[in-house]
Design a protein around this motif. Structure first.
Motif, PDB file in Angstrom:
ATOM      1  N   ASN A 136       0.821  -1.211   0.000  1.00 37.50           N
ATOM      2  CA  ASN A 136       0.000   0.000   0.000  1.00 37.50           C
ATOM      3  C   ASN A 136       0.853   1.259   0.000  1.00 37.50           C
ATOM      4  OD1 ASN A 136      -2.629  -1.213   0.179  1.00 37.50           O
ATOM      5  ND2 ASN A 136      -2.007  -1.818   2.245  1.00 37.50           N
ATOM      6  N   LEU A 137       1.855   1.274  -0.827  1.00 33.40           N
ATOM      7  CA  LEU A 137       2.815   2.368  -0.827  1.00 33.40           C
ATOM      8  C   LEU A 137       2.146   3.679  -1.234  1.00 33.40           C
ATOM      9  CD1 LEU A 137       5.762   3.074  -0.463  1.00 33.40           C
ATOM     10  CD2 LEU A 137       6.158   2.495  -2.842  1.00 33.40           C
ATOM     11  N   SER A 138       2.324   4.700  -0.416  1.00 35.06           N
ATOM     12  CA  SER A 138       1.779   6.010  -0.781  1.00 35.06           C
ATOM     13  C   SER A 138       2.874   6.822  -1.454  1.00 35.06           C
ATOM     14  CB  SER A 138       1.298   6.748   0.462  1.00 35.06           C
ATOM     15  OG  SER A 138       2.361   7.444   1.060  1.00 35.06           O
ATOM     16  N   THR A 139       2.472   7.861  -2.165  1.00 39.82           N
ATOM     17  CA  THR A 139       3.480   8.753  -2.753  1.00 39.82           C
ATOM     18  C   THR A 139       3.598  10.011  -1.900  1.00 39.82           C
ATOM     19  OG1 THR A 139       1.761   9.576  -4.223  1.00 39.82           O
ATOM     20  CG2 THR A 139       3.278   7.951  -5.140  1.00 39.82           C
ATOM     21  N   ASP A 140       3.403   9.847  -0.588  1.00 41.23           N
ATOM     22  CA  ASP A 140       3.487  10.981   0.331  1.00 41.23           C
ATOM     23  C   ASP A 140       4.714  10.907   1.234  1.00 41.23           C
ATOM     24  OD1 ASP A 140       1.057  11.883  -0.576  1.00 41.23           O
ATOM     25  OD2 ASP A 140      -0.100  10.881   0.984  1.00 41.23           O
TER      26      ASP A 140
END
Lengths: 431, 312
Positions: free
Chosen positions: A250-254
């Motif tokens: 669930n990698l976020s780009t934040d």
């Protein structure tokens, strides 16, 4: 006239009120005249600042000055400078700033005082002791605008236990890194093979070392945008591919560094490329769950070798509108003295002074493999970790897009071509 | 008339000058008493507005004290034709505002109706309902960011207990804004409840009793009696919440950071304007966006106030 007094009082009070309001509007709040003994120092949240803060009472005792310290997070600090210096405030004397992020802009705005004469004034303090790379970064158009205090290079953080478990040695090339990340992720699906910053802007600096190691750079030798060259695309694909294929679930780009660091220190990642100046977070016995299983290595080599950035992340400058510049310089001289630099470096914050690095004492407190990785990186290092422009924030968002598109599984080459067009027109308008 | 005694020659005003001043004040009391308010409005509202308007027709960048050129409507044409950042931000602002507003009104009305008639433990329920309202927005942002963390967050844990998820929430380009609408609804529904409850309590009993006598069902009473009478209050609530929701900044910035995330997925007009001035140092464009935003808000307010007049 039944209440002459009250009516008169009301009138006078009103008039006085208006005058006061007007005066408050006009006052520039010039509290500290020439040589005021109160010095206003604005610093960013950093281990460096903690060390300085602890030593400030000594400085106050020996100098007779009173330090009024304001300490802020990176973004708040930037916003603070923006609002206060735009209003021409003299309420800031010493300012901690990021030479590569804001240096050109602040200097262009005339916010940073020329320190040229001051740095040469004290032979014992020794300006020539500062590394040439960092000095170049704090010099804008030939004017010295700051004294570098913290330097950093990108290194590879890794988990010694996981690497040993899969029977691989420390990766020295990007291919080996990918293979090792893959092997560990396959053996432990719940552990990410690789983690790094994922936010479009924050990732740019950590990606830069990949770019250089693949033989690319933001601009070519003639100053033209070059983020869609085969080298750049290969670098974009490697950095974002490692995160996409072996990164956390669930990698976020934040993710900026605190988020990525948390993934690593909670034991959820095998490899992590990050600035060496943050290593204390990983080896801290209370904060890090993996403090005794962390190894450090130079950035794995790409086709062009191992070429991490080697930059000054922070510097001290003097507000050009300060009326207390002499005392401001006294503070800077003290905070960047050989002794203070040595003390702070021993606490884990890499200095910009050559003498501190040459002295075995300077790296005695560092993990041996980290000291070695730093030495290698300092030798091959590139002096910038982001496009060298005035509007850095905007440029970072442009050249960072292929990274986040790659992380989310998109077409990196197409995005790099788009970034190239945007970056070209950006460079034309960036004065 | 004796020759004028100039007040600045004496340290204290003489009786006659004081007398005259007081007469003058009395004659012009309309202006004198309004003066502080007028000064306040001028300094804090008119000046910033005029200054922003001025910056919006210049190419001001870097520092506002740098030399700037007059560029006329250039900023406006470039902003209004910007389909990369500006129009998507307008769309997100509208989506966020309308989404949050509709849900807040529905939930606000339901809760207000529940709390309308006295019941046991009413006091505690009321306190619980207004709790989100008193918390700091940035703290709320941080709290929900933790709750919605895709890997270690409480939301996914809870859903996994009933066999759902995991969802990426804020980490997803498409789910981030709806998630933030939820947070806004969570925080601001209580305010709508308070306003509607105040409106409900002030309603006269007679129409309801008359409707009951006529045999109207609960739903019909609500729809034909309560709601029309409550309309002015409801529109006041909409007005207040709409302006607030349009300007939302804190929870967006606290959860997604600069630029509303890597893909600008939650970048509303406010976040965009902030980024233009505080990250890009592009004051000309930032001012243009703010002026356009101001016009949008004024139009909406005008629309709602006329609706309100019609309703009342």
């Amino acid at each position: 006239m039944t209440h002459p007094f009250s009516r008169r009082t009301a009138a006078v009070a009103l008039a006085a009120g208006l005058v006061l309001a007007g005066a408050a509007g006009c006052s520039s709040g010039s509290g500290g005249g020439e040589g005021s003994t109160t010095l206003r120092v604005t610093l960013a949240n950093h281990v460096w600042t903690d060390e300085i803060k602890a030593a400030i009472p000594d400085f106050e005792a020996s100098s007779g000055l009173t330090i009024e310290l304001t300490q802020l997070g990176e973004d708040q600090l930037s916003a603070q400078y923006n609002t206060k210096l735009n209003a021409g405030t003299d309420e800031i004397d010493v300012m901690m700033y990021r030479p590569l992020q804001e240096g050109k802009l602040f200097a262009g705005n005339g916010w940073l005082a020329d320190l040229g004469d001051r740095v040469e004034s004290n032979a014992e303090w020794d300006w020539s002791d500062f590394q040439p790379g960092p000095v170049e970064a704090t010099t804008v158009d030939g004017t010295i605008t700051g004294v570098p205090i913290i330097t950093e290079r990108e290194v590879l953080y890794y988990r010694t236990d996981l690497l040993a478990e899969v029977g691989l040695s420390v990766p020295t090339t990007m291919e080996e890194l990918e293979a090792a990340a893959k092997a560990i992720h396959e053996a432990h699906p719940e552990i990410a093979g690789f983690v790094a910053r994922t936010n479009v802007s924050a990732a740019v600096t950590q990606f830069s070392s990949f770019l250089y190691s693949y033989g690319g750079d933001w601009v070519d030798s003639s100053g033209k945008a070059s983020v869609d060259t085969p080298e750049a695309i290969a670098a974009y694909e490697m950095y974002s591919g490692l995160l996409h294929d072996y990164g956390p679930e669930n990698l976020s780009t934040d993710m900026s560094w605190p988020d990525a660091m948390a993934v690593f220190t909670q034991g959820n990642a095998a490899f992590y490329t990050e600035a060496d100046s943050l290593y204390k977070n990983a080896t801290d016995t209370t904060e890090s769950k993996v403090y005794d299983k962390v190894g450090f290595a130079p950035l794995p080599a790409g086709p062009a070798g191992s070429k991490p950035y080697n930059i000054p992340s922070w510097a001290l400058g003097v507000n050009a509108a300060s009326e207390n510049a002499d005392n401001a310089w006294k503070f800077i001289e003290w905070a960047t003295s050989k002794e203070m630099s040595m003390t702070i470096q021993q606490e884990g914050v890499p200095s910009a002074r050559t003498s501190v690095w040459d002295d075995p004492e300077g790296i005695a407190t560092y993990p041996a493999d980290l000291a070695e990785a730093i030495a290698v990186s300092a030798e091959n290092g590139v002096g910038h970790d982001r496009p060298v422009v005035v509007r850095v924030a905007e440029a970072r968002e442009i050249v960072g897009m292929p990274i986040v598109v790659g992380i989310t599984g998109g077409d990196v080459a197409a995005e790099a071509a788009k970034a190239q067009t945007s970056f070209e027109s950006f460079l034309e308008s960036d004065a | 008339m004796p020759s004028a005694v100039s007040s600045h020659t004496s340290t204290a005003p003489t009786a006659s000058t004081a007398e005259r001043l007081s007469r003058w004040v009395n004659r012009h009391r309309m202006w004198v008493f309004a003066a502080p308010a007028m000064a306040f409005v001028t300094v804090l509202i008119v000046f910033p507005l005029v200054w922003t308007l001025y910056l919006s027709v210049t190419d001001s960048a870097g520092s506002v004290s740098r030399a700037k050129n007059f560029v006329g409507a250039e900023n406006y044409t470039s902003v209004l034709t910007d389909t990369e950042r500006f129009w998507p931000a307008v769309g997100r602002t509208a989506y966020f505002t309308i989404g949050a507003l509709v849900l807040e009104l529905i939930f606000g009305m339901l809760i207000a109706l529940l709390l309308w008639k006295p019941f046991k433990g009413e006091k505690w329920v009321r306190i619980a309902v207004i709790l989100p309202l008193v918390a700091t927005p940035v703290a709320i942002g941080m709290m929900w960011r933790l709750i919605f963390d895709p890997n270690i967050g409480f939301a996914n844990y809870l859903l996994s207990q009933i066999g759902l998820g995991p969802y990426p929430w804020l980490a997803s380009e498409t789910m981030a804004l709806p998630t933030l609408i939820f947070v806004d609804v969570w925080q601001w529904t209580p305010m709508v409840v308070l306003i509607l409850l105040a409106g409900l309590t002030s309603l006269p009993e007679e129409p309801h009793e008359a409707a009951k006598v006529d045999g109207a069902s609960g739903w019909k009473q609500f729809w034909w009696v309560t709601l029309p009478m409550l309309m002015p209050t409801a529109i006041a609530a909409v007005l207040l919440r709409a302006i607030d929701a349009l300007k939302t900044f804190d929870i967006l910035y606290a959860t997604k950071g600069k630029g509303g995330g890597s893909f600008h997925e939650v970048e509303t007009l406010n976040v965009y304007a902030y980024g233009l001035s505080f990250d890009y140092f592009d004051y000309g464009t930032a001012s243009t966006v703010l002026i356009l935003f101001f016009i949008i808000i004024m139009l909406i307010v005008a629309l709602l106030t006329t609706r309100r007049k019609v309703a009342s």
